[in-house]
Design an enzyme around this catalytic site. Structure first.
Site, mmCIF file in Angstrom:
data_model
loop_
_atom_site.group_PDB
_atom_site.id
_atom_site.type_symbol
_atom_site.label_atom_id
_atom_site.label_comp_id
_atom_site.label_asym_id
_atom_site.label_seq_id
_atom_site.Cartn_x
_atom_site.Cartn_y
_atom_site.Cartn_z
ATOM 1 C CD GLN A 46 -2.736 1.156 2.595
ATOM 2 O OE1 GLN A 46 -3.331 0.103 2.869
ATOM 3 N NE2 GLN A 46 -2.855 2.255 3.328
ATOM 4 C CG HIS A 62 -0.474 7.610 14.269
ATOM 5 N ND1 HIS A 62 -0.798 8.378 13.179
ATOM 6 C CD2 HIS A 62 -0.943 8.300 15.330
ATOM 7 C CE1 HIS A 62 -1.437 9.468 13.566
ATOM 8 N NE2 HIS A 62 -1.540 9.444 14.882
ATOM 9 C CE LYS A 72 3.443 3.159 9.655
ATOM 10 N NZ LYS A 72 3.082 3.971 10.820
ATOM 11 C CE1 TYR A 132 2.379 8.415 5.217
ATOM 12 C CE2 TYR A 132 2.176 6.204 6.094
ATOM 13 C CZ TYR A 132 1.718 7.490 5.987
ATOM 14 O OH TYR A 132 0.553 7.863 6.656
ATOM 15 C CE LYS A 167 -5.452 9.002 14.762
ATOM 16 N NZ LYS A 167 -5.199 8.046 13.648
ATOM 17 C CG ASP A 168 -2.501 12.320 16.019
ATOM 18 O OD1 ASP A 168 -1.842 12.730 15.037
ATOM 19 O OD2 ASP A 168 -3.011 11.180 16.082
HETATM 20 C C1 LIG Z 1 -3.346 5.755 7.854
HETATM 21 C C2 LIG Z 1 -4.592 5.694 7.016
HETATM 22 C C3 LIG Z 1 -5.662 6.573 7.222
HETATM 23 N N1 LIG Z 1 -6.779 6.486 6.438
HETATM 24 C C4 LIG Z 1 -7.870 7.437 6.671
HETATM 25 C C5 LIG Z 1 -8.412 7.458 8.089
HETATM 26 C C6 LIG Z 1 -8.836 8.890 8.287
HETATM 27 O O1 LIG Z 1 -10.144 9.069 7.801
HETATM 28 C C7 LIG Z 1 -7.876 9.689 7.411
HETATM 29 C C8 LIG Z 1 -6.750 10.328 8.187
HETATM 30 O O2 LIG Z 1 -6.155 9.313 8.985
HETATM 31 P P1 LIG Z 1 -5.127 9.713 10.136
HETATM 32 O O3 LIG Z 1 -5.662 10.912 10.865
HETATM 33 O O4 LIG Z 1 -4.802 8.471 10.927
HETATM 34 O O5 LIG Z 1 -3.880 10.149 9.271
HETATM 35 P P2 LIG Z 1 -2.438 10.565 9.846
HETATM 36 O O6 LIG Z 1 -2.606 11.372 11.111
HETATM 37 O O7 LIG Z 1 -1.693 11.130 8.710
HETATM 38 O O8 LIG Z 1 -1.822 9.177 10.280
HETATM 39 C C9 LIG Z 1 -0.715 8.612 9.608
HETATM 40 O O9 LIG Z 1 0.412 9.322 10.031
HETATM 41 C C10 LIG Z 1 1.416 8.640 10.751
HETATM 42 C C11 LIG Z 1 2.662 9.465 10.679
HETATM 43 C C12 LIG Z 1 1.632 7.255 10.286
HETATM 44 O O10 LIG Z 1 2.760 6.734 10.278
HETATM 45 C C13 LIG Z 1 0.475 6.436 9.952
HETATM 46 O O11 LIG Z 1 0.692 5.766 8.732
HETATM 47 C C14 LIG Z 1 -0.804 7.137 9.883
HETATM 48 O O12 LIG Z 1 -1.394 6.905 11.127
HETATM 49 O O13 LIG Z 1 -7.333 8.745 6.463
HETATM 50 C C15 LIG Z 1 -6.909 5.545 5.431
HETATM 51 O O14 LIG Z 1 -7.934 5.481 4.730
HETATM 52 N N2 LIG Z 1 -5.885 4.662 5.219
HETATM 53 C C16 LIG Z 1 -4.723 4.698 5.967
HETATM 54 O O15 LIG Z 1 -3.800 3.877 5.719
#
Ligand SMILES: Cc1cn([C@H]2C[C@H](O)[C@@H](COP(=O)(O)OP(=O)(O)O[C@H]3O[C@H](C)C(=O)[C@H](O)[C@H]3O)O2)c(=O)[nH]c1=O
Length: 187
Positions: A46, A62, A72, A132, A167-168
């Site tokens: 992916q 995360h 990754k 990534y 969330k974070d």
């Molecule tokens: C990670 C991911 C997220 N999503 C969806 C879920 C949420 O609706 C939206 C944003 O997700 P999130 O807020 O978790 O995205 P990041 O804060 O950029 O999180 C990422 O950033 C850190 C640095 C990481 O290493 C992880 O890969 C990942 O957790 O994308 C998807 O559909 N597929 C995915 O693989």
């Protein structure tokens, strides 16, 4: 291709070969066999791409718990990030230790982060785009993390008051992650 190992075993920095000419450059940003020959694990399935509008945006820390843990391979195609990996491998002598490195469109460096690490980054410029590769699909039910400024980790982030997702902002401390991992081991 240049490969540099870091102080935490398993983390490595890759600098692909650059082919320069009067038009600009070409590089193989990933080549499964060459990366494997260089000893890097992970057959990626992916590709992820995130865009952050402003400098000081922090995503992380995360990780996905087993059996969905991800290796990754992180790189930046616009702007720059301070990329951080935290060792959460239960039997690692560097458990709870972290490494940080600047990845940028300019230095074209890539960070390989094996399974068992938490990952996060803080953007160092506006309009930063991060690509990534991961070797396990997104599994929200296994999604977990650690609060970015956890005192025990003591990560030396270059941003003091970052832009965070809700969330974070609510991620648990390392102590809680350790406790949960111990409970899992007892099951
Ligand atoms: C990670 C991911 C997220 N999503 C969806 C879920 C949420 O609706 C939206 C944003 O997700 P999130 O807020 O978790 O995205 P990041 O804060 O950029 O999180 C990422 O950033 C850190 C640095 C990481 O290493 C992880 O890969 C990942 O957790 O994308 C998807 O559909 N597929 C995915 O693989």
């Amino acid at each position: 291709m240049k490969i540099e190992t870091l102080s935490i075993e398993g983390l490595c920095v890759i600098e692909p070969a650059l082919h320069l000419d009067a038009r600009g450059f070409f590089m193989e940003s990933y080549h499964a066999d060459k990366w494997q020959e260089a000893g890097m694990t992970g057959r990626f399935i992916q590709d992820n791409h995130s865009y952050s509008e402003r400098a000081g945006t922090l995503r992380g820390l995360h990780f996905q718990s087993e059996p969905y843990a991800q290796t990754k391979l992180v790189r930046v195609i616009s702007g720059a990030i301070y990329d951080v990996a935290v060792d959460l491998r239960p039997d690692s002598r560097t458990y709870g230790k972290w490494e940080g490195i600047v990845l940028s469109a300019q230095n074209r460096k890539q960070l390989l982060i094996p399974k068992g690490f938490a990952h996060g980054f803080c953007t160092l410029s506006d309009h930063t785009e991060v690509l990534y590769k991961v070797d396990a699909y997104y599994a929200p039910e296994s999604d977990s993390g650690i609060l970015w400024n956890d005192e025990e980790l003591g990560i030396d982030w270059p941003c003091t008051n970052p832009i965070l997702s809700s969330k974070d902002q609510q991620l648990p401390p390392l102590s809680q992650v350790k406790q949960a991992a111990r409970k899992e081991c007892k099951v």
